[in-house]
Design a protein around this motif. Structure first.
Motif, PDB file in Angstrom:
ATOM      1  N   THR A 232      43.773  31.851  51.811  1.00 49.07           N
ATOM      2  CA  THR A 232      43.471  32.365  50.473  1.00 49.07           C
ATOM      3  C   THR A 232      44.406  33.513  50.125  1.00 49.07           C
ATOM      4  O   THR A 232      44.930  33.583  49.011  1.00 49.07           O
ATOM      5  CB  THR A 232      42.004  32.821  50.396  1.00 49.07           C
ATOM      6  N   LYS A 233      44.664  34.379  51.091  1.00 50.00           N
ATOM      7  CA  LYS A 233      45.562  35.513  50.856  1.00 50.00           C
ATOM      8  C   LYS A 233      46.987  35.029  50.570  1.00 50.00           C
ATOM      9  O   LYS A 233      47.646  35.521  49.649  1.00 50.00           O
ATOM     10  CB  LYS A 233      45.550  36.442  52.066  1.00 50.00           C
ATOM     11  N   ASP A 234      47.461  34.054  51.345  1.00 54.02           N
ATOM     12  CA  ASP A 234      48.805  33.496  51.130  1.00 54.02           C
ATOM     13  C   ASP A 234      48.915  32.867  49.743  1.00 54.02           C
ATOM     14  O   ASP A 234      49.908  33.061  49.039  1.00 54.02           O
ATOM     15  CB  ASP A 234      49.133  32.423  52.175  1.00 54.02           C
ATOM     16  N   LEU A 235      47.885  32.114  49.364  1.00 57.20           N
ATOM     17  CA  LEU A 235      47.893  31.464  48.049  1.00 57.20           C
ATOM     18  C   LEU A 235      47.886  32.506  46.939  1.00 57.20           C
ATOM     19  O   LEU A 235      48.602  32.365  45.945  1.00 57.20           O
ATOM     20  CB  LEU A 235      46.702  30.517  47.913  1.00 57.20           C
ATOM     21  N   ALA A 236      47.114  33.565  47.118  1.00 55.92           N
ATOM     22  CA  ALA A 236      47.078  34.630  46.111  1.00 55.92           C
ATOM     23  C   ALA A 236      48.453  35.272  45.955  1.00 55.92           C
ATOM     24  O   ALA A 236      48.904  35.512  44.832  1.00 55.92           O
ATOM     25  CB  ALA A 236      46.037  35.679  46.498  1.00 55.92           C
ATOM     26  N   GLU A 237      49.137  35.519  47.053  1.00 60.69           N
ATOM     27  CA  GLU A 237      50.488  36.091  46.987  1.00 60.69           C
ATOM     28  C   GLU A 237      51.439  35.120  46.289  1.00 60.69           C
ATOM     29  O   GLU A 237      52.253  35.528  45.466  1.00 60.69           O
ATOM     30  CB  GLU A 237      51.010  36.407  48.390  1.00 60.69           C
TER      31      GLU A 237
ATOM     32  N   LYS B  18      50.780  35.149  42.699  1.00 56.09           N
ATOM     33  CA  LYS B  18      50.885  36.503  42.163  1.00 56.09           C
ATOM     34  C   LYS B  18      49.579  36.933  41.491  1.00 56.09           C
ATOM     35  O   LYS B  18      49.542  37.382  40.357  1.00 56.09           O
ATOM     36  CB  LYS B  18      52.059  36.627  41.204  1.00 56.09           C
ATOM     37  N   THR B  19      48.491  36.766  42.243  1.00 55.21           N
ATOM     38  CA  THR B  19      47.166  37.160  41.805  1.00 55.21           C
ATOM     39  C   THR B  19      46.411  37.713  43.004  1.00 55.21           C
ATOM     40  O   THR B  19      47.010  37.961  44.044  1.00 55.21           O
ATOM     41  CB  THR B  19      46.438  35.953  41.157  1.00 55.21           C
ATOM     42  N   THR B  20      45.133  37.920  42.862  1.00 59.36           N
ATOM     43  CA  THR B  20      44.342  38.494  43.946  1.00 59.36           C
ATOM     44  C   THR B  20      43.581  37.396  44.698  1.00 59.36           C
ATOM     45  O   THR B  20      43.301  36.333  44.132  1.00 59.36           O
ATOM     46  CB  THR B  20      43.316  39.502  43.396  1.00 59.36           C
ATOM     47  N   PRO B  21      43.226  37.663  45.956  1.00 56.47           N
ATOM     48  CA  PRO B  21      42.397  36.697  46.680  1.00 56.47           C
ATOM     49  C   PRO B  21      41.064  36.443  45.962  1.00 56.47           C
ATOM     50  O   PRO B  21      40.563  35.315  45.973  1.00 56.47           O
ATOM     51  CB  PRO B  21      42.184  37.360  48.043  1.00 56.47           C
ATOM     52  N   ASN B  22      40.511  37.464  45.324  1.00 60.51           N
ATOM     53  CA  ASN B  22      39.262  37.280  44.592  1.00 60.51           C
ATOM     54  C   ASN B  22      39.443  36.287  43.447  1.00 60.51           C
ATOM     55  O   ASN B  22      38.577  35.448  43.197  1.00 60.51           O
ATOM     56  CB  ASN B  22      38.745  38.623  44.068  1.00 60.51           C
ATOM     57  N   ALA B  23      40.569  36.357  42.743  1.00 56.56           N
ATOM     58  CA  ALA B  23      40.836  35.418  41.655  1.00 56.56           C
ATOM     59  C   ALA B  23      40.936  33.991  42.191  1.00 56.56           C
ATOM     60  O   ALA B  23      40.443  33.048  41.560  1.00 56.56           O
ATOM     61  CB  ALA B  23      42.111  35.797  40.914  1.00 56.56           C
TER      62      ALA B  23
ATOM     63  N   ASN C 174      39.413  32.885  44.878  1.00 60.74           N
ATOM     64  CA  ASN C 174      38.038  32.507  45.225  1.00 60.74           C
ATOM     65  C   ASN C 174      37.245  32.096  43.988  1.00 60.74           C
ATOM     66  O   ASN C 174      36.473  31.142  44.031  1.00 60.74           O
ATOM     67  CB  ASN C 174      37.330  33.656  45.946  1.00 60.74           C
ATOM     68  N   ILE C 175      37.434  32.799  42.888  1.00 63.38           N
ATOM     69  CA  ILE C 175      36.745  32.456  41.647  1.00 63.38           C
ATOM     70  C   ILE C 175      37.193  31.078  41.149  1.00 63.38           C
ATOM     71  O   ILE C 175      36.363  30.256  40.749  1.00 63.38           O
ATOM     72  CB  ILE C 175      36.966  33.543  40.582  1.00 63.38           C
ATOM     73  N   LEU C 176      38.502  30.814  41.181  1.00 68.60           N
ATOM     74  CA  LEU C 176      39.001  29.491  40.784  1.00 68.60           C
ATOM     75  C   LEU C 176      38.371  28.399  41.643  1.00 68.60           C
ATOM     76  O   LEU C 176      37.965  27.350  41.135  1.00 68.60           O
ATOM     77  CB  LEU C 176      40.526  29.433  40.900  1.00 68.60           C
ATOM     78  N   ARG C 177      38.292  28.641  42.942  1.00 71.25           N
ATOM     79  CA  ARG C 177      37.707  27.659  43.856  1.00 71.25           C
ATOM     80  C   ARG C 177      36.235  27.453  43.545  1.00 71.25           C
ATOM     81  O   ARG C 177      35.753  26.326  43.464  1.00 71.25           O
ATOM     82  CB  ARG C 177      37.893  28.111  45.305  1.00 71.25           C
ATOM     83  N   HIS C 178      35.509  28.539  43.349  1.00 70.49           N
ATOM     84  CA  HIS C 178      34.073  28.461  43.078  1.00 70.49           C
ATOM     85  C   HIS C 178      33.792  27.686  41.791  1.00 70.49           C
ATOM     86  O   HIS C 178      32.836  26.916  41.709  1.00 70.49           O
ATOM     87  CB  HIS C 178      33.492  29.877  42.984  1.00 70.49           C
ATOM     88  N   ARG C 179      34.630  27.863  40.793  1.00 70.12           N
ATOM     89  CA  ARG C 179      34.454  27.181  39.500  1.00 70.12           C
ATOM     90  C   ARG C 179      35.048  25.772  39.486  1.00 70.12           C
ATOM     91  O   ARG C 179      34.940  25.063  38.494  1.00 70.12           O
ATOM     92  CB  ARG C 179      35.093  28.002  38.386  1.00 70.12           C
ATOM     93  N   GLY C 180      35.713  25.374  40.564  1.00 69.44           N
ATOM     94  CA  GLY C 180      36.303  24.036  40.624  1.00 69.44           C
ATOM     95  C   GLY C 180      37.579  23.912  39.814  1.00 69.44           C
ATOM     96  O   GLY C 180      37.961  22.813  39.428  1.00 69.44           O
ATOM     97  N   LEU C 181      38.263  25.037  39.563  1.00 70.61           N
ATOM     98  CA  LEU C 181      39.460  25.044  38.737  1.00 70.61           C
ATOM     99  C   LEU C 181      40.752  25.222  39.538  1.00 70.61           C
ATOM    100  O   LEU C 181      41.836  25.098  38.979  1.00 70.61           O
ATOM    101  CB  LEU C 181      39.370  26.165  37.691  1.00 70.61           C
ATOM    102  N   GLY C 182      40.636  25.518  40.801  1.00 74.27           N
ATOM    103  CA  GLY C 182      41.815  25.785  41.622  1.00 74.27           C
ATOM    104  C   GLY C 182      42.245  24.557  42.403  1.00 74.27           C
ATOM    105  O   GLY C 182      41.672  23.474  42.266  1.00 74.27           O
ATOM    106  N   PRO C 183      43.263  24.729  43.231  1.00 70.89           N
ATOM    107  CA  PRO C 183      43.715  23.618  44.070  1.00 70.89           C
ATOM    108  C   PRO C 183      42.654  23.275  45.115  1.00 70.89           C
ATOM    109  O   PRO C 183      41.829  24.109  45.485  1.00 70.89           O
ATOM    110  CB  PRO C 183      44.985  24.153  44.729  1.00 70.89           C
TER     111      PRO C 183
END
Length: 72
Positions: free
Chosen positions: A13-18, A21-26, A28-37
């Motif tokens: 998650t940290k690598d993906l956030a880097e 160019k966003t935060t690990p929390n962002a 996690n939110i994308l994942r929780h909402r089903g909007l991320g990879p």
């Protein structure tokens, strides 16, 4: 991102956030909402396959009509 991470087919998650160019929390939110990879849990960690992230980004680019118009 470290050199070891750049060669790995899996991103944390940290690598993906880097990478995004966003935060690990962002991420996690994308994942929780089903909007991320698509990712998967391995113990306490969520890992993302690099090819799944790239496919997700291509889909996001293809769905961005304003971006499509600007590129033309």
């Amino acid at each position: 991102m470290s050199a070891q991470t750049a060669d790995s087919p899996l991103l944390t998650t940290k690598d993906l956030a880097e990478f995004l160019k966003t935060t690990p929390n962002a991420v996690n939110i994308l994942r929780h909402r089903g909007l991320g990879p698509q990712g998967f849990r391995r113990g306490r960690n969520v890992l993302y396959r690099r090819e799944a992230v790239e496919a997700w980004l291509r889909a996001k680019e293809a769905g961005d009509r304003l971006g499509q118009r600007a590129a033309a």
